[in-house]
Design an enzyme around this catalytic site. Structure first.
Site, mmCIF file in Angstrom:
data_model
loop_
_atom_site.group_PDB
_atom_site.id
_atom_site.type_symbol
_atom_site.label_atom_id
_atom_site.label_comp_id
_atom_site.label_asym_id
_atom_site.label_seq_id
_atom_site.Cartn_x
_atom_site.Cartn_y
_atom_site.Cartn_z
ATOM 1 N N ASN A 9 1.253 -1.445 -0.015
ATOM 2 C CA ASN A 9 0.215 0.067 -0.176
ATOM 3 C C ASN A 9 0.790 1.349 0.076
ATOM 4 O O ASN A 9 1.912 1.794 1.150
ATOM 5 C CB ASN A 9 -1.325 0.328 1.635
ATOM 6 C CG ASN A 9 -1.631 1.408 1.459
ATOM 7 O OD1 ASN A 9 -1.955 2.319 0.590
ATOM 8 N ND2 ASN A 9 -2.431 1.486 2.819
ATOM 9 N N TRP A 10 0.994 1.457 -1.115
ATOM 10 C CA TRP A 10 1.678 2.683 -1.415
ATOM 11 C C TRP A 10 1.622 4.371 -1.232
ATOM 12 O O TRP A 10 2.322 5.528 -0.289
ATOM 13 C CB TRP A 10 2.909 3.419 -2.708
ATOM 14 C CG TRP A 10 3.415 2.130 -3.651
ATOM 15 C CD1 TRP A 10 3.182 1.305 -3.353
ATOM 16 C CD2 TRP A 10 3.683 2.599 -4.692
ATOM 17 N NE1 TRP A 10 4.388 0.169 -4.096
ATOM 18 C CE2 TRP A 10 4.146 1.151 -4.886
ATOM 19 C CE3 TRP A 10 3.652 3.190 -5.998
ATOM 20 C CZ2 TRP A 10 4.721 0.899 -6.029
ATOM 21 C CZ3 TRP A 10 3.887 3.545 -7.541
ATOM 22 C CH2 TRP A 10 4.771 2.059 -7.168
ATOM 23 N N LYS A 11 0.223 4.195 -0.061
ATOM 24 C CA LYS A 11 -0.352 5.288 0.565
ATOM 25 C C LYS A 11 -0.164 6.441 -0.993
ATOM 26 O O LYS A 11 -0.497 6.424 -2.080
ATOM 27 C CB LYS A 11 -0.157 5.786 1.467
ATOM 28 C CG LYS A 11 -0.270 4.428 2.580
ATOM 29 C CD LYS A 11 -0.274 4.347 3.970
ATOM 30 C CE LYS A 11 -0.201 3.640 4.676
ATOM 31 N NZ LYS A 11 -0.326 3.490 6.061
ATOM 32 N N HIS A 94 -9.494 1.788 4.874
ATOM 33 C CA HIS A 94 -7.842 1.706 5.627
ATOM 34 C C HIS A 94 -8.162 2.550 6.753
ATOM 35 O O HIS A 94 -9.008 3.410 7.092
ATOM 36 C CB HIS A 94 -6.777 2.063 5.136
ATOM 37 C CG HIS A 94 -5.089 1.865 5.528
ATOM 38 N ND1 HIS A 94 -5.534 3.068 5.968
ATOM 39 C CD2 HIS A 94 -4.708 0.876 5.371
ATOM 40 C CE1 HIS A 94 -4.197 2.549 7.137
ATOM 41 N NE2 HIS A 94 -3.762 1.607 6.175
ATOM 42 N N GLU A 96 -6.703 4.988 7.953
ATOM 43 C CA GLU A 96 -6.482 6.217 7.621
ATOM 44 C C GLU A 96 -7.583 6.425 7.157
ATOM 45 O O GLU A 96 -8.124 7.826 7.242
ATOM 46 C CB GLU A 96 -5.184 6.331 7.205
ATOM 47 C CG GLU A 96 -4.138 6.404 7.633
ATOM 48 C CD GLU A 96 -2.523 5.561 6.401
ATOM 49 O OE1 GLU A 96 -2.872 5.346 5.540
ATOM 50 O OE2 GLU A 96 -1.889 4.923 7.475
ATOM 51 N N GLU A 166 -5.344 -4.431 10.169
ATOM 52 C CA GLU A 166 -4.374 -3.895 10.532
ATOM 53 C C GLU A 166 -4.568 -2.638 12.089
ATOM 54 O O GLU A 166 -5.437 -2.318 11.913
ATOM 55 C CB GLU A 166 -4.042 -3.196 9.821
ATOM 56 C CG GLU A 166 -3.596 -3.502 8.332
ATOM 57 C CD GLU A 166 -3.147 -2.113 7.060
ATOM 58 O OE1 GLU A 166 -2.287 -2.558 6.916
ATOM 59 O OE2 GLU A 166 -3.662 -1.245 7.164
ATOM 60 N N GLY A 172 2.884 2.358 10.530
ATOM 61 C CA GLY A 172 3.524 3.008 10.610
ATOM 62 C C GLY A 172 4.330 3.899 11.256
ATOM 63 O O GLY A 172 4.800 4.864 11.513
ATOM 64 N N SER A 212 4.134 -2.548 10.127
ATOM 65 C CA SER A 212 5.349 -2.368 10.834
ATOM 66 C C SER A 212 5.283 -3.436 10.024
ATOM 67 O O SER A 212 6.591 -4.142 10.747
ATOM 68 C CB SER A 212 5.505 -2.125 11.556
ATOM 69 O OG SER A 212 4.953 -0.360 12.883
ATOM 70 N N GLY A 233 2.795 -0.728 3.934
ATOM 71 C CA GLY A 233 2.777 0.440 3.962
ATOM 72 C C GLY A 233 4.485 1.064 3.418
ATOM 73 O O GLY A 233 5.493 0.902 2.473
ATOM 74 N N GLY A 234 5.490 1.490 4.458
ATOM 75 C CA GLY A 234 6.617 2.403 4.676
ATOM 76 C C GLY A 234 7.975 0.849 3.424
ATOM 77 O O GLY A 234 7.745 1.453 2.534
HETATM 78 P P1 13P Z 1 3.038 0.713 7.759
HETATM 79 O O1 13P Z 1 4.111 -0.335 6.653
HETATM 80 O O2 13P Z 1 4.035 1.574 6.902
HETATM 81 O O3 13P Z 1 3.581 0.258 9.293
HETATM 82 O O4 13P Z 1 1.852 0.937 6.507
HETATM 83 C C1 13P Z 1 0.709 -0.650 6.927
HETATM 84 C C2 13P Z 1 -0.365 -0.028 6.421
HETATM 85 O O5 13P Z 1 -0.987 0.915 6.371
HETATM 86 C C3 13P Z 1 -0.608 -0.471 5.075
HETATM 87 O O6 13P Z 1 -2.082 -0.644 4.835
#
Ligand code: 13P
Length: 250
Positions: A9-11, A94, A96, A166, A172, A212, A233-234
């Site tokens: 997930n590149w966000k 998600h 977020e 999640e 994050g 994470s 994510g990251g």
């Molecule tokens: P991180 O891997 O950056 O913690 O993000 C997880 C996430 O929200 C994937 O959708």
């Protein structure tokens, strides 16, 4: 044995030039995996991502879609606008989006329904906050998110859905759930699905862990019996790191 579904997930990261670089680097690094590889990129990178991954084992996803086919919904994207581009997956609900953009179990359900109707595979996100976990309400929250968020999803529809557990406190933050915490929570979630759809359907359902997850901890998490993949994510923003997650489980 199920394979794993590893989705990046590149966000809100990577412009077109950066996306091209990342995808070009990623293709050879993940080509031999038996796991399913998905990259969920910003809307503006979708065309490029579909084009570059054509003929490879990388699938492309978006990060949201609306529940209507068209209309006066400024800033929204209809599911058919995604399928038309060759997009196969879409992240829905998600944390977020739930936190910053008012997403609720009800809107999650509406978006999921519409995505399915259009032929997309929704990756539906659930998870508790730290406050909810520490207050002893983790199960209650997860149960509500599944019960409300999947209210009129049929058993047939469930076959085309991926669930991502999640925990909000792990997103994050660099704080990953331990292998056991992630496995236990997913086992609980699977039980909620089993109560509604039966054990066979719940066992067949792919439930990912996200929060994470990275090249260092992926092997441990993916070795757990209940964890069917990851939503990253990251670590999905660096080709070598994401590839290491993809290749952490044979
Ligand atoms: P991180 O891997 O950056 O913690 O993000 C997880 C996430 O929200 C994937 O959708």
């Amino acid at each position: 044995m199920k394979n794993k579904i590893i989705a990046g997930n590149w966000k809100m990261n990577k412009n077109r030039v950066e996306a091209e670089q990342l995808i070009t680097q990623l293709i050879p690094l993940v080509k031999d995996t038996s796991n399913t590889v998905v990259i969920c990129v910003p809307y503006t990178d979708l065309c490029k991502a579909v084009k570059l991954t054509k003929g490879t084992n990388i699938h492309v996803g978006a990060q949201n879609c609306h529940w209507k086919e068209s209309g006066a919904y400024t800033g929204e994207i209809a599911p058919s606008m995604l399928t038309e581009l060759g997009v196969e997956y879409v992240v829905i609900g998600h944390s977020e989006r739930r936190t910053y953009f008012g997403e609720t179990d009800e809107t999650v359900l509406a978006r999921t329904k519409a995505a399915l109707q259009a032929g997309l595979k929704p990756i539906v996100c659930i998870g508790e906050t730290l406050e909810e976990r520490n207050g002893g309400n983790m199960e209650k929250v997860l149960s509500r998110q599944v019960t409300e968020g999947f209210k009129d999803i049929s058993a047939d529809e469930l076959k085309n859905i991926v669930v991502a557990y999640e925990p909000v406190w792990a997103i994050g933050t660099g704080v990953t759930a331990t292998d056991e915490q992630a496995n236990d929570a997913i086992a609980y979630v699977r039980g909620v699905f089993a109560a509604k759809y039966g054990k066979e359907a719940a066992d067949a359902l792919y439930i990912q862990y996200g929060g994470s997850m990275n090249d260092k901890n992926a092997a441990g998490l993916l070795a757990m019996s209940q964890i069917d993949g990851g939503l990253i994510g990251g670590a999905s923003l660096v080709a070598e790191k994401f590839a290491a997650v993809v290749n952490a489980h044979k």
